[in-house]
Write a protein that holds these residues in place. Structure first.
Motif, mmCIF file in Angstrom:
data_model
loop_
_atom_site.group_PDB
_atom_site.id
_atom_site.type_symbol
_atom_site.label_atom_id
_atom_site.label_comp_id
_atom_site.label_asym_id
_atom_site.label_seq_id
_atom_site.Cartn_x
_atom_site.Cartn_y
_atom_site.Cartn_z
ATOM 1 N N GLY A 182 46.032 -25.912 -72.550
ATOM 2 C CA GLY A 182 47.375 -26.453 -72.617
ATOM 3 C C GLY A 182 47.451 -27.754 -73.392
ATOM 4 O O GLY A 182 46.464 -28.473 -73.539
ATOM 5 N N GLU A 183 48.640 -28.045 -73.896
ATOM 6 C CA GLU A 183 48.842 -29.248 -74.677
ATOM 7 C C GLU A 183 50.314 -29.617 -74.673
ATOM 8 O O GLU A 183 51.190 -28.776 -74.484
ATOM 9 N N ALA A 184 50.576 -30.895 -74.870
ATOM 10 C CA ALA A 184 51.944 -31.353 -75.061
ATOM 11 C C ALA A 184 52.285 -31.228 -76.551
ATOM 12 O O ALA A 184 51.415 -31.261 -77.409
ATOM 13 N N THR A 185 53.576 -31.069 -76.876
ATOM 14 C CA THR A 185 54.018 -30.949 -78.261
ATOM 15 C C THR A 185 55.116 -31.974 -78.526
ATOM 16 O O THR A 185 56.090 -32.051 -77.776
ATOM 17 N N LEU A 186 54.939 -32.755 -79.586
ATOM 18 C CA LEU A 186 55.917 -33.788 -79.907
ATOM 19 C C LEU A 186 57.051 -33.269 -80.782
ATOM 20 O O LEU A 186 58.221 -33.506 -80.507
ATOM 21 N N TYR A 193 43.704 -36.080 -72.731
ATOM 22 C CA TYR A 193 45.122 -35.838 -73.035
ATOM 23 C C TYR A 193 45.207 -35.167 -74.383
ATOM 24 O O TYR A 193 44.791 -35.732 -75.407
ATOM 25 N N ARG A 194 45.708 -33.956 -74.402
ATOM 26 C CA ARG A 194 45.822 -33.188 -75.648
ATOM 27 C C ARG A 194 47.285 -33.085 -76.054
ATOM 28 O O ARG A 194 48.135 -32.670 -75.253
ATOM 29 N N VAL A 195 47.574 -33.479 -77.277
ATOM 30 C CA VAL A 195 48.949 -33.423 -77.775
ATOM 31 C C VAL A 195 48.960 -32.825 -79.183
ATOM 32 O O VAL A 195 48.150 -33.189 -80.032
ATOM 33 N N ARG A 196 49.858 -31.899 -79.390
ATOM 34 C CA ARG A 196 50.074 -31.336 -80.716
ATOM 35 C C ARG A 196 51.245 -32.075 -81.346
ATOM 36 O O ARG A 196 52.375 -31.979 -80.862
ATOM 37 N N VAL A 197 50.958 -32.829 -82.386
ATOM 38 C CA VAL A 197 51.997 -33.625 -83.021
ATOM 39 C C VAL A 197 53.009 -32.713 -83.703
ATOM 40 O O VAL A 197 54.221 -32.871 -83.552
#
Length: 462
Positions: free
Chosen positions: A59-63, A457-461
């Motif tokens: 899983g990851e957050a997406t900005l 913390y994984r985030v997809r810009v």
């Protein structure tokens, strides 16, 4: 409690560090994905062979998830379909070893992670990417080095660990060349510190699937010239990483077949004049009765010197066999495993994690002739008002009469706590580990206590 010179007691420092890690606003200093989160479902507790040719996904957050829709159609797909990801991590590790020998301490707190860009496809075939990895010291006494989080002298580093190109071929085949990550039993990411192993070479991977029969196969192979180890900013030859004083690359290949609830696979690794490794593994999962899952897995490895025996100067041969049974009824899963190493020599893992089920937090239970037993339990705490929290307790016991120095016995207790607030903060994952291990060999006694606190913390810009 032993107090180190010029530092607060371990417990007090640890509480302070945990408070700093979890304090509001700390997400921007967090880290990349480490292995896989805990699960209470045996079918989701994948074996090493089942994870082959796949990257960890949790899983990851997406900005900017609608970025592509705002770009003109005239923008080439190479740029329009590109992705930019930040995998951020902060990691604290403290290990204290005491006994009949002088006490030894390794300790550091680091922050960093990776920033990776991957292109879209050019001519619907060509694409590539680049990943920058970094690890910076937050607390790193020079006298307590070799934690694996930083360089051995506790210095930080930054390195372009991945720089690769890919060509998509017909029938779901891909050629990858350059610096890249591999995910196989004995050549893998070993992503349990700040940054993973990466490799320089080329490989061909492919897959075939028959959905009607619930049948699939993944396969691949290639040549790996060098490795950048997890605590290094330079690449060295595969032979040097194994401990030989020469430059040699490794030829590797294998396949994994999945058919319904069963999987089986094998991999071969050959380094001329150094080492040959053959690894095989199979598993079968089933619903034992309503709401109860069970998974039985068996693994085996054979290691031996090749050619001029440049690794040790003489021929050696050894192997290891392992079996694991997992039974789960949500929210609880129990695990039992056993492994046995051949008496000829200890097992080696120069380019990856130890892939065997009986690998502990502190000890790997791979000495010559060593038998090892694992008993463990995992529980998800959402039913008691703690959603996203999973706890695991494991006990290891090992014994051998073939170790250098005479008969040896060792044991270990490990506790792991995972917290993944998937609804509130997707992409966030906190892990706390504590392990205590003891080894007895004749009149010699060693005790190791290890603490790890990791926040990813994984985030997809975009």
């Amino acid at each position: 409690m032993t107090q180190r010179q010029g530092a607060a007691p371990t417990c007090g420092r640890l509480l302070l560090l945990l408070w700093l890690v979890l304090a509001p606003g700390s997400l921007l200093a967090q880290g990349i994905n480490q292995s896989e989160p805990l699960t209470v479902h045996p079918r989701q507790s994948l074996t090493t062979i089942e994870r082959s040719f796949a990257l960890p996904t949790w899983g990851e957050a997406t900005l900017f998830d609608r970025r592509r829709e705002t770009l003109p159609e005239t923008v080439p797909a190479f740029f329009r379909d590109s992705t930019l990801k930040a995998d951020l991590r902060t990691y604290y590790r403290d290990k204290v070893t005491t006994g009949t020998q002088p006490a030894a301490v390794t300790e550091a707190w680091a922050a960093g992670g990776s920033l990776s860009w991957e292109s879209g496809k050019l001519f619907e075939r060509l694409h590539g990417g680049v990943t920058l990895y970094t690890s910076l010291p937050l607390y790193a006494p020079e006298a307590y080095g070799n934690t694996g989080l930083l360089l051995p002298n506790q210095s930080g580093f930054a390195v372009v660990g991945e720089l690769y190109g890919k060509v998509d071929l017909p029938l779901d085949h891909t050629v990858t060349a350059g610096r890249y990550t591999w995910s196989t039993p004995y050549v893998g990411r070993q992503d349990n510190r700040m940054v993973p192993n990466t490799f320089y070479g080329y490989m061909l991977t492919g897959s075939q699937e028959d959905k009607g029969r619930d049948l699939s196969v993944r396969y691949g192979g290639g040549y790996l010239a060098t490795i950048k180890q997890r605590d290094s900013d330079t690449f060295m030859s595969m032979a040097q990483a194994a401990g030989a004083p020469v430059d040699r690359g490794t030829v590797a290949g294998g396949a994994v077949l999945t058919w319904g609830p069963a999987s089986i696979g094998a991999f071969e690794y050959y380094t001329r004049d150094i080492l040959n490794i053959l690894y095989a593994e199979g598993s079968y999962g089933a619903e034992a009765w309503p709401a109860v899952e069970a998974m039985l897995s068996i693994q085996a490895a054979d290691q031996r010197a090749t050619g001029a025996n440049l690794l040790t100067g003489s021929y050696f041969s050894t192997g290891q066999l392992g079996v694991r049974l997992q039974v789960g009824a949500d929210p609880v899963m129990v695990t039992a495993a056993f492994s046995q190493v051949g008496g000829g020599a200890a097992m080696q893992n120069p380019w990856s994690n130890n892939p065997f089920y009986t690998d502990g937090l502190v000890l790997d239970y791979q000495r010559a002739g060593e038998g090892a037993l694992l008993l463990g339990g995992t529980v998800n705490l959402r039913h008691v008002g703690l959603p996203g929290v999973t706890v695991q307790l494991q006990f290891f016991d090992g014994w051998t009469t073939a170790a250098p120095g005479g008969p040896l016995v060792e044991s270990e207790w490990d506790v792991t706590v995972d917290w993944r607030p998937q609804v509130m903060l997707p992409g966030l994952w906190f892990r706390f580990d504590y392990g205590v291990a003891q080894t007895w060999q004749g009149s010699s006694y060693t005790r190791s206590n290890e603490v790890r606190a990791i926040l990813n913390y994984r985030v997809r810009v975009f």
